[in-house]
Design a protein around this motif. Structure first.
Motif, PDB file in Angstrom:
ATOM      1  N   UNK A 166       0.891  -1.167   0.215  1.00  0.00           N
ATOM      2  CA  UNK A 166      -0.065   0.119   0.001  1.00  0.00           C
ATOM      3  C   UNK A 166       0.900   1.338   0.058  1.00  0.00           C
ATOM      4  N   UNK A 167       0.140   2.278  -0.213  1.00  0.00           N
ATOM      5  CA  UNK A 167       0.829   3.602  -0.213  1.00  0.00           C
ATOM      6  C   UNK A 167       1.586   3.994   1.295  1.00  0.00           C
ATOM      7  N   UNK A 168       0.796   3.504   2.268  1.00  0.00           N
ATOM      8  CA  UNK A 168       1.510   4.039   3.511  1.00  0.00           C
ATOM      9  C   UNK A 168       0.771   3.412   4.596  1.00  0.00           C
ATOM     10  N   UNK A 169       1.219   3.496   5.861  1.00  0.00           N
ATOM     11  CA  UNK A 169       0.686   3.036   6.878  1.00  0.00           C
ATOM     12  C   UNK A 169       0.991   4.008   8.260  1.00  0.00           C
ATOM     13  N   UNK A 170      -0.149   4.184   9.096  1.00  0.00           N
ATOM     14  CA  UNK A 170       0.225   4.811  10.336  1.00  0.00           C
ATOM     15  C   UNK A 170      -0.375   3.860  11.004  1.00  0.00           C
ATOM     16  N   UNK A 171       0.582   3.743  12.205  1.00  0.00           N
ATOM     17  CA  UNK A 171       0.206   2.812  13.472  1.00  0.00           C
ATOM     18  C   UNK A 171       0.143   3.713  14.709  1.00  0.00           C
ATOM     19  N   UNK A 172      -1.072   3.750  15.349  1.00  0.00           N
ATOM     20  CA  UNK A 172      -1.160   4.412  16.359  1.00  0.00           C
ATOM     21  C   UNK A 172      -1.243   3.429  17.658  1.00  0.00           C
ATOM     22  N   UNK A 193      10.137  -9.950   4.355  1.00  0.00           N
ATOM     23  CA  UNK A 193       8.841  -9.320   4.220  1.00  0.00           C
ATOM     24  C   UNK A 193       8.393  -9.147   2.585  1.00  0.00           C
ATOM     25  N   UNK A 194       7.308  -9.637   2.130  1.00  0.00           N
ATOM     26  CA  UNK A 194       6.846  -9.337   0.804  1.00  0.00           C
ATOM     27  C   UNK A 194       6.751  -8.021   0.351  1.00  0.00           C
ATOM     28  N   UNK A 195       6.541  -7.102   1.351  1.00  0.00           N
ATOM     29  CA  UNK A 195       6.088  -5.813   0.942  1.00  0.00           C
ATOM     30  C   UNK A 195       6.822  -4.747   2.085  1.00  0.00           C
ATOM     31  N   UNK A 196       7.410  -3.465   1.681  1.00  0.00           N
ATOM     32  CA  UNK A 196       7.848  -2.605   2.585  1.00  0.00           C
ATOM     33  C   UNK A 196       7.063  -1.290   2.524  1.00  0.00           C
ATOM     34  N   UNK A 197       6.021  -0.850   2.875  1.00  0.00           N
ATOM     35  CA  UNK A 197       5.651   0.339   2.624  1.00  0.00           C
ATOM     36  C   UNK A 197       6.087   1.113   3.703  1.00  0.00           C
ATOM     37  N   UNK A 198       5.987   2.450   3.258  1.00  0.00           N
ATOM     38  CA  UNK A 198       6.548   3.644   4.197  1.00  0.00           C
ATOM     39  C   UNK A 198       5.618   3.394   5.809  1.00  0.00           C
ATOM     40  N   UNK A 199       6.080   3.635   6.827  1.00  0.00           N
ATOM     41  CA  UNK A 199       5.295   3.193   7.956  1.00  0.00           C
ATOM     42  C   UNK A 199       5.698   4.546   8.873  1.00  0.00           C
ATOM     43  N   UNK A 200       4.567   5.201   9.662  1.00  0.00           N
ATOM     44  CA  UNK A 200       4.723   5.829  10.578  1.00  0.00           C
ATOM     45  C   UNK A 200       4.176   5.176  11.869  1.00  0.00           C
TER      46      UNK A 200
END
Length: 233
Positions: free
Chosen positions: A142-148, A164-171
């Protein structure tokens, strides 16, 4: 490329929950999926879409209710059971709940004719665990992930060295005084994700418990706008 849709009927909802159409009033050019925490439901997070409407005017927002009644909060929902006694229950739980959430995401993307690159996942607590699980195991990131106030379950379960199969940008966003998921979970998740090659940023909110404050909300919105801000051509 789309997420696989095998066995999915768009006429039969897989998960349901509140949604918001794009602020600009046209067809969505992005989809932001908000995943609530243990004991809540989709109504808990949908107002985040209103807070981010100016930053993401072309995005549709949806906040599905988790599939199961919550064992610890009868009026709420859960993505998977929690006992806090089994050190592997987070990895097993996210793994077990992943298929139905993947099907929901596939159906939502197909409904709006959007590719997975125009999807962003935002989760709180248990929902953040699901967001990180889905995003890092996707066929297309996906485009991005935000984890709260959450964690990457694989790091918590001692599996941070996995490929990991995918490495999206993560916050990763967390309160320093989180009494449910301690702030140390942010650092363990950050280490594991970084070692796995995931580009990430993190923010600690001083004095915040298990919740989302204005600073965290602003950081999350700006982060998504960076990766979803360009309209699809």
């Amino acid at each position: 490329m789309r997420f696989p849709l095998d066995g999915v009927s768009l006429d039969d909802p897989i998960l349901e929950g509140p949604s918001l159409r794009p602020h600009h009033g046209g067809d969505p050019d992005a989809l932001v999926v908000l995943l609530h925490g243990y004991g809540a439901d989709g109504r808990d997070l949908i107002d985040i879409g209103k807070a981010w409407a100016d930053l993401l005017p072309g995005a549709a927002f949806v906040s599905p209710h988790a599939p199961d009644p919550c064992e610890g909060a009868p009026m709420g929902r859960q993505w998977f059971p929690l006992t806090f006694r089994d050190p592997h229950e987070l990895t097993r739980g996210t793994e077990g709940a992943a298929p139905i959430l993947r099907e929901f995401l596939a159906a939502e993307l197909a409904k709006y004719d959007l590719p997975p690159e125009r999807l962003a996942l935002v989760g709180f607590s248990q929902g953040a665990m699901m967001a990180l699980k889905i995003a890092t195991t996707a066929v297309v990131a996906p485009a991005a992930v935000v984890s709260y106030s959450g964690m990457w379950a694989e790091a918590a379960g001692g599996r941070g060295d996995m490929v990991l199969p995918a490495r999206p940008p993560v916050l990763l966003v967390h309160g320093t005084e989180d009494e449910v998921v301690p702030a140390e979970a942010l650092f363990a998740s950050a280490r594991g994700l970084a070692e796995a090659g995931v580009p990430l940023e993190w923010h600690l909110s001083p004095g915040l418990g298990h919740g989302i404050d204005d600073a965290g909300l602003a950081h999350g919105g700006a982060f998504l706008a960076e990766f979803l801000g360009r309209r699809r051509t």
